[in-house]
Enzyme design. Structure first.
Site, PDB file in Angstrom:
ATOM      1  N   SER A  60     -27.821  24.987 -34.678  1.00 44.53           N
ATOM      2  CA  SER A  60     -27.428  24.659 -33.294  1.00 44.53           C
ATOM      3  C   SER A  60     -27.395  25.944 -32.484  1.00 44.53           C
ATOM      4  CB  SER A  60     -26.035  24.031 -33.268  1.00 44.53           C
ATOM      5  OG  SER A  60     -25.538  23.982 -31.934  1.00 44.53           O
ATOM      6  N   TYR A  63     -17.002  24.177 -35.557  1.00 46.24           N
ATOM      7  CA  TYR A  63     -18.415  23.760 -35.547  1.00 46.24           C
ATOM      8  C   TYR A  63     -19.321  24.988 -35.429  1.00 46.24           C
ATOM      9  CZ  TYR A  63     -22.693  21.312 -34.009  1.00 46.24           C
ATOM     10  OH  TYR A  63     -23.976  20.837 -33.899  1.00 46.24           O
TER      11      TYR A  63
HETATM   12  P1  NDP Z   1     -25.858  11.987 -35.075  1.00 45.48           P
HETATM   13  O1  NDP Z   1     -24.387  11.900 -35.253  1.00 45.48           O
HETATM   14  O2  NDP Z   1     -26.496  11.175 -34.004  1.00 45.48           O
HETATM   15  O3  NDP Z   1     -26.591  11.669 -36.479  1.00 45.48           O
HETATM   16  C1  NDP Z   1     -26.164  12.382 -37.624  1.00 45.48           C
HETATM   17  C2  NDP Z   1     -27.040  12.030 -38.796  1.00 45.48           C
HETATM   18  O4  NDP Z   1     -26.562  12.777 -39.927  1.00 45.48           O
HETATM   19  C3  NDP Z   1     -26.974  10.562 -39.159  1.00 45.48           C
HETATM   20  O5  NDP Z   1     -28.207  10.125 -39.638  1.00 45.48           O
HETATM   21  C4  NDP Z   1     -25.921  10.557 -40.259  1.00 45.48           C
HETATM   22  O6  NDP Z   1     -26.087   9.508 -41.195  1.00 45.48           O
HETATM   23  C5  NDP Z   1     -26.198  11.877 -40.946  1.00 45.48           C
HETATM   24  N1  NDP Z   1     -25.020  12.318 -41.658  1.00 45.48           N
HETATM   25  C6  NDP Z   1     -23.825  12.712 -41.142  1.00 45.48           C
HETATM   26  N2  NDP Z   1     -22.957  12.958 -42.116  1.00 45.48           N
HETATM   27  C7  NDP Z   1     -23.617  12.730 -43.279  1.00 45.48           C
HETATM   28  C8  NDP Z   1     -23.253  12.800 -44.637  1.00 45.48           C
HETATM   29  N3  NDP Z   1     -22.021  13.154 -45.022  1.00 45.48           N
HETATM   30  N4  NDP Z   1     -24.183  12.496 -45.568  1.00 45.48           N
HETATM   31  C9  NDP Z   1     -25.421  12.123 -45.211  1.00 45.48           C
HETATM   32  N5  NDP Z   1     -25.822  12.021 -43.944  1.00 45.48           N
HETATM   33  C10 NDP Z   1     -24.930  12.310 -42.980  1.00 45.48           C
HETATM   34  O7  NDP Z   1     -26.169  13.528 -34.839  1.00 45.48           O
HETATM   35  P2  NDP Z   1     -27.432  14.275 -34.194  1.00 45.48           P
HETATM   36  O8  NDP Z   1     -28.673  13.555 -34.478  1.00 45.48           O
HETATM   37  O9  NDP Z   1     -27.083  14.610 -32.802  1.00 45.48           O
HETATM   38  O10 NDP Z   1     -27.365  15.653 -35.013  1.00 45.48           O
HETATM   39  C11 NDP Z   1     -28.212  15.953 -36.103  1.00 45.48           C
HETATM   40  C12 NDP Z   1     -28.102  17.433 -36.410  1.00 45.48           C
HETATM   41  O11 NDP Z   1     -28.415  18.183 -35.259  1.00 45.48           O
HETATM   42  C13 NDP Z   1     -26.696  17.870 -36.847  1.00 45.48           C
HETATM   43  O12 NDP Z   1     -26.816  18.851 -37.853  1.00 45.48           O
HETATM   44  C14 NDP Z   1     -26.129  18.469 -35.572  1.00 45.48           C
HETATM   45  O13 NDP Z   1     -25.132  19.405 -35.853  1.00 45.48           O
HETATM   46  C15 NDP Z   1     -27.368  19.092 -34.980  1.00 45.48           C
HETATM   47  N6  NDP Z   1     -27.304  19.332 -33.542  1.00 45.48           N
HETATM   48  C16 NDP Z   1     -27.127  18.308 -32.661  1.00 45.48           C
HETATM   49  C17 NDP Z   1     -27.055  18.562 -31.313  1.00 45.48           C
HETATM   50  C18 NDP Z   1     -26.858  17.500 -30.295  1.00 45.48           C
HETATM   51  O14 NDP Z   1     -26.599  17.839 -29.121  1.00 45.48           O
HETATM   52  N7  NDP Z   1     -26.986  16.228 -30.633  1.00 45.48           N
HETATM   53  C19 NDP Z   1     -27.189  19.928 -30.794  1.00 45.48           C
HETATM   54  C20 NDP Z   1     -27.400  20.936 -31.807  1.00 45.48           C
HETATM   55  C21 NDP Z   1     -27.450  20.626 -33.125  1.00 45.48           C
HETATM   56  P3  NDP Z   1     -25.036   8.285 -41.345  1.00 45.48           P
HETATM   57  O15 NDP Z   1     -24.750   7.770 -39.986  1.00 45.48           O
HETATM   58  O16 NDP Z   1     -25.763   7.327 -42.232  1.00 45.48           O
HETATM   59  O17 NDP Z   1     -23.828   8.863 -41.999  1.00 45.48           O
END
Ligand code: NDP
Length: 237
Positions: free
Chosen positions: A132, A146
Site C-alpha cells: 500500500s 496498518y
Molecule cells: P477487500 O476487503 O475488498 O478484499 C480483501 C480480500 O482479501 C478478500 O478477497 C478477502 O477474502 C481476502 N482476505 C482477507 N482476509 C483474509 C484471510 N484471513 N484469509 C484469506 N483471505 C483473506 O480489500 P481490497 O481488495 O481493497 O484489498 C486487497 C489488498 O489491497 C489488501 O492487501 C489491502 O491492504 C490492499 N490495498 C487496498 C487499498 C484500497 O484502497 N482498497 C489500498 C492499498 C492497498 P474473504 O472475504 O473471503 O475473507
C-alpha cells in the site's frame, strides 16, 4: 494470444475487490488460476464459476494452512499475495488481538507464502505482494498499525528479491493508493480526505491494479525486482 496460458498462478485472497480483479485478469489471459478466500464463500464460488479458476478456503492468518496450500499448488509460475485487512483507528482503543491478526495476515502470511512458493517455483517466476502507499506515507491519524504492516512488505520484497534473483525470480510489491472496494469504498466517509492528498482525485478501479499486476508478472518485467510499484494517483507525491 493468451499471455498466461499454461502458467500456474495462485492468488492469496481472491474472492473480492482487488484480488478478484487479479483473478479475472490472469484467468482471462489463459492462466491456470487458483485463489484463496476466508469468509466470502458465495463470492468465491461465483468467481470460480465465472472464470474457470479454483477457489480454496484458506485463512491467511493460519501460517501452516497457507504454507500447505502454496506447497500443494506448486510449482507456481506466479504467486500474488493480495489478502489483507485494514484496522484503522485510535491505537489506544484498537483491539490488540485484532491488530495482531492483521499482522499475521498482512505480514507473516506474505513472507511464509513467498518463501514456500520459491522453494519449488520455476526459474523466471514472479512473486507479487500487494502492499500500500501507506507503506510510504500515513497522512492521517489511526493508520499506524496498518502502515506498519505495509512498510514491512517493503523490506520483505527487497530482501527476497536478493535471495531468489539468481533463478530469475522477481519479487515486488504493488502499492496502491485508494482503490474502490469493500475495504475502501469510493463513496466512503474517508474518500474526500484521501482525494485531498492526491493529484488525480479519485479512487482507482481494481482493474487498474490488476492490469499492473499482469505487467509485473509478464515477460517484459524480468528486470523489475525488489521494487515498490506505486499506483496511487499521486497520493504519495
Ligand atoms: P477487500 O476487503 O475488498 O478484499 C480483501 C480480500 O482479501 C478478500 O478477497 C478477502 O477474502 C481476502 N482476505 C482477507 N482476509 C483474509 C484471510 N484471513 N484469509 C484469506 N483471505 C483473506 O480489500 P481490497 O481488495 O481493497 O484489498 C486487497 C489488498 O489491497 C489488501 O492487501 C489491502 O491492504 C490492499 N490495498 C487496498 C487499498 C484500497 O484502497 N482498497 C489500498 C492499498 C492497498 P474473504 O472475504 O473471503 O475473507
Amino acid at each position: 494470444m493468451a499471455g498466461f496460458s499454461d502458467k500456474n498462478i495462485l492468488v492469496l485472497g481472491g474472492s473480492r475487490g482487488i484480488g478478484a480483479a487479479i483473478v479475472r485478469r490472469f484467468a482471462g489471459d489463459g492462466g491456470k488460476v487458483a485463489f484463496t478466500y476466508a469468509g466470502s464463500e458465495d463470492a468465491a464460488r461465483a468467481l470460480a464459476a465465472e472464470t474457470g479458476s479454483e477457489a480454496l478456503k484458506v485463512d491467511s492468518a493460519d501460517r501452516d494452512a497457507v504454507i500447505a496450500a502454496v506447497a500443494a499448488r506448486g510449482p507456481l509460475d506466479v504467486l500474488v499475495v493480495n489478502a489483507g485487512v485494514a484496522m484503522i483507528g485510535d491505537p489506544l482503543t484498537l483491539d490488540p488481538d485484532a491488530v495482531d491478526r492483521m499482522i499475521d495476515i498482512n505480514v507473516r502470511s506474505p513472507y511464509h507464502a513467498a518463501v514456500e512458493a520459491a522453494r519449488t517455483m520455476r526459474d523466471g517466476g514472479r512473486i507479487i505482494v500487494i502492499g500500500s502507499v501507506n507503506g510510504d506515507r500515513v497522512p492521517f491519524a489511526g493508520g499506524a498499525a496498518y502502515g506498519l504492516t505495509k512498510s514491512a512488505v517493503q523490506g520483505l520484497v527487497r530482501g527476497l528479491a536478493r535471495d531468489f534473483g539468481d533463478r530469475g525470480i522477481t519479487v515486488n510489491a504493488i502499492q496502491p493508493g485508494p482503490v474502490d472496494s469493500d475495504m475502501n469504498p469510493a463513496d466512503g466517509p474517508m474518500a474526500g480526505l484521501m482525494h485531498s492528498f492526491m493529484a488525480i482525485k479519485r479512487h482507482a478501479h481494481a482493474d487498474e491494479i490488476a492490469e499492473y499486476a499482469a505487467y509485473i508478472a509478464g515477460p517484459h518485467a524480468a528486470m523489475i525486482t525488489g521494487s515498490l510499484q506505486t499506483i496511487d494517483g499521486g497520493f504519495g507525491a
